[in-house]
Scaffold this motif. Structure first.
Motif, PDB file in Angstrom:
ATOM      1  N   LYS A  70       0.836  -1.202   0.000  1.00 13.66           N
ATOM      2  CA  LYS A  70       0.000   0.000   0.000  1.00 13.66           C
ATOM      3  C   LYS A  70       0.874   1.257   0.000  1.00 13.66           C
ATOM      4  CE  LYS A  70      -3.052   2.649   2.972  1.00 13.66           C
ATOM      5  NZ  LYS A  70      -3.713   2.755   4.257  1.00 13.66           N
ATOM      6  N   TYR A  71       1.844   1.314   0.915  1.00 13.04           N
ATOM      7  CA  TYR A  71       2.671   2.515   1.045  1.00 13.04           C
ATOM      8  C   TYR A  71       3.769   2.593   0.002  1.00 13.04           C
ATOM      9  CZ  TYR A  71       0.207   3.668   5.284  1.00 13.04           C
ATOM     10  OH  TYR A  71      -0.765   4.022   6.173  1.00 13.04           O
ATOM     11  N   LYS A  72       4.127   1.451  -0.598  1.00 14.58           N
ATOM     12  CA  LYS A  72       5.125   1.433  -1.673  1.00 14.58           C
ATOM     13  C   LYS A  72       4.614   2.222  -2.867  1.00 14.58           C
ATOM     14  CE  LYS A  72       7.488  -2.041  -4.452  1.00 14.58           C
ATOM     15  NZ  LYS A  72       6.510  -2.372  -5.481  1.00 14.58           N
ATOM     16  N   ALA A  73       3.312   2.135  -3.084  1.00  8.49           N
ATOM     17  CA  ALA A  73       2.694   2.863  -4.198  1.00  8.49           C
ATOM     18  C   ALA A  73       2.493   4.334  -3.878  1.00  8.49           C
ATOM     19  CB  ALA A  73       1.347   2.225  -4.539  1.00  8.49           C
ATOM     20  N   LYS A  74       2.485   4.684  -2.570  1.00  5.46           N
ATOM     21  CA  LYS A  74       2.198   6.061  -2.176  1.00  5.46           C
ATOM     22  C   LYS A  74       3.475   6.849  -1.925  1.00  5.46           C
ATOM     23  CE  LYS A  74      -2.204   5.038   0.074  1.00  5.46           C
ATOM     24  NZ  LYS A  74      -3.085   6.107  -0.396  1.00  5.46           N
ATOM     25  N   ARG A  75       4.097   6.648  -0.768  1.00  3.52           N
ATOM     26  CA  ARG A  75       5.274   7.427  -0.359  1.00  3.52           C
ATOM     27  C   ARG A  75       6.000   6.651   0.727  1.00  3.52           C
ATOM     28  NH1 ARG A  75       0.937   8.731   2.444  1.00  3.52           N
ATOM     29  NH2 ARG A  75      -0.080   9.568   0.611  1.00  3.52           N
ATOM     30  N   ASN A  76       7.181   7.107   1.075  1.00  2.00           N
ATOM     31  CA  ASN A  76       7.987   6.397   2.069  1.00  2.00           C
ATOM     32  C   ASN A  76       7.506   6.753   3.476  1.00  2.00           C
ATOM     33  OD1 ASN A  76       9.967   4.919   3.277  1.00  2.00           O
ATOM     34  ND2 ASN A  76      11.577   6.415   2.968  1.00  2.00           N
ATOM     35  N   ALA A  77       6.404   6.148   3.902  1.00  2.85           N
ATOM     36  CA  ALA A  77       5.825   6.446   5.206  1.00  2.85           C
ATOM     37  C   ALA A  77       5.594   5.186   6.028  1.00  2.85           C
ATOM     38  CB  ALA A  77       4.500   7.184   5.026  1.00  2.85           C
ATOM     39  N   TRP A  78       6.224   4.076   5.626  1.00  2.00           N
ATOM     40  CA  TRP A  78       6.025   2.807   6.325  1.00  2.00           C
ATOM     41  C   TRP A  78       7.300   2.001   6.248  1.00  2.00           C
ATOM     42  CZ3 TRP A  78       6.179  -2.443   5.596  1.00  2.00           C
ATOM     43  CH2 TRP A  78       5.498  -3.223   6.527  1.00  2.00           C
ATOM     44  N   PRO A  79       7.736   1.293   7.281  1.00  2.00           N
ATOM     45  CA  PRO A  79       7.159   1.251   8.621  1.00  2.00           C
ATOM     46  C   PRO A  79       7.501   2.494   9.433  1.00  2.00           C
ATOM     47  CG  PRO A  79       9.105  -0.129   8.509  1.00  2.00           C
ATOM     48  CD  PRO A  79       8.879   0.395   7.131  1.00  2.00           C
ATOM     49  N   LYS A  80       6.689   2.782  10.443  1.00  5.33           N
ATOM     50  CA  LYS A  80       6.925   3.924  11.316  1.00  5.33           C
ATOM     51  C   LYS A  80       7.668   3.433  12.554  1.00  5.33           C
ATOM     52  CE  LYS A  80       3.661   7.611  10.542  1.00  5.33           C
ATOM     53  NZ  LYS A  80       2.967   7.265   9.314  1.00  5.33           N
ATOM     54  N   VAL A  81       8.916   3.812  12.689  1.00  5.27           N
ATOM     55  CA  VAL A  81       9.719   3.403  13.851  1.00  5.27           C
ATOM     56  C   VAL A  81       9.610   4.491  14.913  1.00  5.27           C
ATOM     57  CG1 VAL A  81      12.011   2.739  14.644  1.00  5.27           C
ATOM     58  CG2 VAL A  81      11.293   2.150  12.338  1.00  5.27           C
ATOM     59  N   ARG A  82       9.341   4.090  16.156  1.00  6.72           N
ATOM     60  CA  ARG A  82       9.217   5.051  17.245  1.00  6.72           C
ATOM     61  C   ARG A  82      10.582   5.661  17.564  1.00  6.72           C
ATOM     62  NH1 ARG A  82       8.277   1.838  21.704  1.00  6.72           N
ATOM     63  NH2 ARG A  82       9.290   0.266  20.430  1.00  6.72           N
ATOM     64  N   GLY A  83      10.556   6.924  17.969  1.00  5.48           N
ATOM     65  CA  GLY A  83      11.794   7.615  18.310  1.00  5.48           C
ATOM     66  C   GLY A  83      12.529   6.976  19.471  1.00  5.48           C
ATOM     67  N   VAL A  84      11.773   6.446  20.454  1.00  6.52           N
ATOM     68  CA  VAL A  84      12.407   5.854  21.629  1.00  6.52           C
ATOM     69  C   VAL A  84      13.110   4.543  21.288  1.00  6.52           C
ATOM     70  CG1 VAL A  84      10.959   6.916  23.395  1.00  6.52           C
ATOM     71  CG2 VAL A  84      10.236   4.776  22.339  1.00  6.52           C
ATOM     72  N   ALA A  85      12.764   3.941  20.162  1.00  4.91           N
ATOM     73  CA  ALA A  85      13.394   2.691  19.751  1.00  4.91           C
ATOM     74  C   ALA A  85      14.697   2.936  18.984  1.00  4.91           C
ATOM     75  CB  ALA A  85      12.424   1.889  18.885  1.00  4.91           C
ATOM     76  N   MET A  86      15.021   4.227  18.721  1.00  2.39           N
ATOM     77  CA  MET A  86      16.209   4.561  17.940  1.00  2.39           C
ATOM     78  C   MET A  86      17.408   4.844  18.839  1.00  2.39           C
ATOM     79  SD  MET A  86      14.590   7.094  15.118  1.00  2.39           S
ATOM     80  CE  MET A  86      13.173   6.642  14.153  1.00  2.39           C
ATOM     81  N   ASN A  87      18.539   5.111  18.205  1.00  2.00           N
ATOM     82  CA  ASN A  87      19.753   5.518  18.904  1.00  2.00           C
ATOM     83  C   ASN A  87      19.757   7.036  19.056  1.00  2.00           C
ATOM     84  OD1 ASN A  87      20.899   2.938  19.180  1.00  2.00           O
ATOM     85  ND2 ASN A  87      21.504   2.971  17.035  1.00  2.00           N
TER      86      ASN A  87
END
Length: 142
Positions: A70-87
């Motif tokens: 679905k999002y491949k056809a639209k825009r780069n909005a998936w997957p949504k990674v939470r900020g707290v899960a990042m470095n």
């Protein structure tokens, strides 16, 4: 425009309604799916009926693969990674020995880009209490 092969109300389940004709000025008022009214030339053509595929968004996606396509056809909005899960180099909420923000999630309006994540210039946060909470609960149920 006349002869543009149709560009209004094209999404699945959409329709536009003709509100009024003005034969003297050769214009027609239509009501779009957004609720906005638009004036177009009366020479424009339209089809009678509703576009197929209504209620498409009401079915759950069920698996990650369908969301991916679905999002491949639209825009780069998936997957949504939470900020707290990042470095910490990737996001202001990242890092730490537990997944927590570590500071207030509200951020001032004039914060520099890169700091401006979370609740930007929040007037209020938290649960609705008192009269506003009662009104919100009433709207949800009734």
């Amino acid at each position: 425009k006349v002869g543009d092969r149709g560009c209004l109300a094209r999404a699945s389940g959409d329709y536009a309604i003709i509100v009024a004709h003005n034969p003297d000025a050769n214009i027609t008022r239509i009501k779009l799916p957004s609720g906005a009214k638009k004036i177009i030339p009366s020479g424009c053509r339209g089809m009678v009926g509703q576009i197929a595929g209504g209620g498409r968004t009401e079915k759950p996606l069920l698996k990650a693969g369908t969301a991916y396509h679905k999002y491949k056809a639209k825009r780069n909005a998936w997957p949504k990674v939470r900020g707290v899960a990042m470095n910490p180099v990737e996001h202001p909420h990242g890092g730490g020995n537990h997944q927590h923000i570590g500071h207030a999630s509200t951020v001032r309006r004039d914060a520099p880009p890169g700091k401006k994540v979370g609740l930007i210039a929040a007037r209020r946060t938290g649960r609705l209490r008192g009269q506003k909470g009662l009104q919100a609960a009433k709207e949800k149920t009734g």
